[in-house]
Design a protein around this motif. Structure first.
Motif, PDB file in Angstrom:
ATOM      1  N   LYS A   1      -5.893 -12.223   5.462  1.00 51.74           N
ATOM      2  CA  LYS A   1      -6.290 -13.627   5.701  1.00 51.74           C
ATOM      3  C   LYS A   1      -7.726 -13.708   6.216  1.00 51.74           C
ATOM      4  N   LEU A   2      -8.108 -12.743   7.045  1.00 52.87           N
ATOM      5  CA  LEU A   2      -9.493 -12.716   7.537  1.00 52.87           C
ATOM      6  C   LEU A   2     -10.464 -12.458   6.388  1.00 52.87           C
ATOM      7  N   LEU A   3     -10.123 -11.534   5.496  1.00 53.21           N
ATOM      8  CA  LEU A   3     -10.990 -11.260   4.343  1.00 53.21           C
ATOM      9  C   LEU A   3     -11.093 -12.480   3.424  1.00 53.21           C
ATOM     10  N   THR A   4     -10.034 -13.276   3.357  1.00 53.63           N
ATOM     11  CA  THR A   4     -10.081 -14.510   2.561  1.00 53.63           C
ATOM     12  C   THR A   4     -11.105 -15.476   3.155  1.00 53.63           C
ATOM     13  N   LEU A   5     -11.155 -15.551   4.482  1.00 53.79           N
ATOM     14  CA  LEU A   5     -12.154 -16.400   5.150  1.00 53.79           C
ATOM     15  C   LEU A   5     -13.563 -15.841   4.948  1.00 53.79           C
ATOM     16  N   VAL A   6     -13.693 -14.518   5.002  1.00 49.96           N
ATOM     17  CA  VAL A   6     -14.998 -13.879   4.750  1.00 49.96           C
ATOM     18  C   VAL A   6     -15.457 -14.196   3.334  1.00 49.96           C
ATOM     19  N   LEU A   7     -14.523 -14.140   2.393  1.00 52.53           N
ATOM     20  CA  LEU A   7     -14.818 -14.439   0.991  1.00 52.53           C
ATOM     21  C   LEU A   7     -15.339 -15.858   0.840  1.00 52.53           C
ATOM     22  N   GLN A   8     -14.726 -16.794   1.560  1.00 46.99           N
ATOM     23  CA  GLN A   8     -15.130 -18.200   1.473  1.00 46.99           C
ATOM     24  C   GLN A   8     -16.474 -18.448   2.145  1.00 46.99           C
ATOM     25  N   SER A   9     -16.806 -17.617   3.132  1.00 45.93           N
ATOM     26  CA  SER A   9     -18.090 -17.823   3.825  1.00 45.93           C
ATOM     27  C   SER A   9     -19.250 -17.265   3.015  1.00 45.93           C
ATOM     28  N   SER A  10     -18.994 -16.142   2.309  1.00 43.70           N
ATOM     29  CA  SER A  10     -20.045 -15.551   1.477  1.00 43.70           C
ATOM     30  C   SER A  10     -19.432 -14.574   0.494  1.00 43.70           C
ATOM     31  N   GLU A  11     -19.483 -14.912  -0.779  1.00 42.49           N
ATOM     32  CA  GLU A  11     -18.861 -14.068  -1.798  1.00 42.49           C
ATOM     33  C   GLU A  11     -19.601 -12.743  -1.978  1.00 42.49           C
ATOM     34  N   GLU A  12     -20.869 -12.700  -1.609  1.00 41.17           N
ATOM     35  CA  GLU A  12     -21.653 -11.490  -1.838  1.00 41.17           C
ATOM     36  C   GLU A  12     -21.273 -10.357  -0.889  1.00 41.17           C
ATOM     37  N   VAL A  13     -20.637 -10.699   0.225  1.00 44.84           N
ATOM     38  CA  VAL A  13     -20.358  -9.698   1.255  1.00 44.84           C
ATOM     39  C   VAL A  13     -19.380  -8.637   0.766  1.00 44.84           C
TER      40      VAL A  13
END
Length: 278
Positions: free
Chosen positions: A120-132
């Motif tokens: 779930k945290l990685l899903t939020l990271v994905l939404q904040s910046s796809e390049e990460v």
């Protein structure tokens, strides 16, 4: 005078942090370590100007290696509260690059609850910046849609949906009203088929469907679109489905119908407490 008061308060906060937190976040008792991490998460969220920087974030990063699952869990939920607020994303960039690999590895944590919250945290990271997240990072999460543990699989299904299925290239409102082969879902259904075939777990279509059922119900229930892809001629310039792709689509379609009719996860998927041999 206001500035002096603010400086005095910040000095007191700093003294409390160095005198209490720095010693207790490594306490011998896991419950105390968990409370420390939970609280620093609140501080960083409520007073980000003072606390949301790498001098404080590093403690959460280090504690993600804690031997107790309850403490690792508090790290992830504290970070979720920060990543959820898009205004704070710029302050999290260095932390993300430094500790991303650890978060990805936690998706295979021996404690199911920790694994779910890591996804779930990685899903939020994905939404904040796809390049990460790299393609390899994403693939490490994708394959968890086939997990025997349903909460892990559902969290991975949502990650997969956000990454591959949530963007629609609709040029106008008109395309959203088209049905069958011309509907926006047509390309998404094909993407699902391609993903299923690339994962090479062909006997587990039911697991894939169940993983995405909560977040992609409208897509998975668009049987009119699936029928059109199987029965109608391709549109101009459109690549026809191969026999293998059509077989995969039929398998997926059967699983969606069974899921809609029976309303329960496939055999072999449960909600046990621990992840076998991970």
């Amino acid at each position: 005078q206001l500035q002096e008061n603010q400086d005095e308060i910040e000095n007191m906060m700093n003294a409390i942090f160095k005198g209490v937190f720095v010693h207790r976040y490594r306490d011998a008792i896991a419950e105390i370590r968990a409370i420390c991490i939970e609280e620093i998460g609140i501080w960083m969220k409520m007073y980000s100007d003072a606390f949301l920087n790498d001098s404080y974030l590093k403690y959460v990063g280090w504690t993600m290696h804690d031997k107790q699952g309850e403490v690792r869990l508090k790290c992830l939920t504290a970070l979720q509260g920060l990543y959820y607020n898009k205004e704070l994303n710029s302050k999290l960039e260095l932390f993300t690059s430094r500790f991303k690999d650890r978060i990805v590895s936690m998706t295979l944590d021996k404690e199911y609850d920790v694994a779910v919250q890591a996804i779930k945290l990685l899903t939020l990271v994905l939404q904040s910046s796809e390049e990460v997240l790299t393609a390899e990072d994403c693939e490490n999460v994708y394959h968890l849609v086939y997990s025997a543990h349903r909460p892990v699989a559902v969290a991975a299904g949502e990650f997969l949906y956000k990454k591959l299925f949530s963007r629609r290239d609709a040029e106008d409102d008109g395309i959203l009203k088209r049905r069958g082969r011309q509907s926006p879902n047509a390309n998404l259904v094909k993407t699902l088929v391609f993903f299923f075939l690339e994962s090479e777990l062909h006997e587990h279509a039911a697991y894939l469907v169940d993983s995405m059922w909560d977040c992609a119900t409208d897509l998975l229930k668009d049987w009119e679109c699936m029928n059109s892809l199987l029965l109608e001629e391709p549109l101009n310039g459109e690549e026809p489905l191969t026999d293998r792709q059509e077989s995969a689509l039929i398998e997926i379609m059967l699983c969606t119908i069974r899921q809609a009719a029976e309303c329960h996860p496939p055999v072999g998927r449960g909600t046990g407490k621990r992840v076998g041999n991970k």
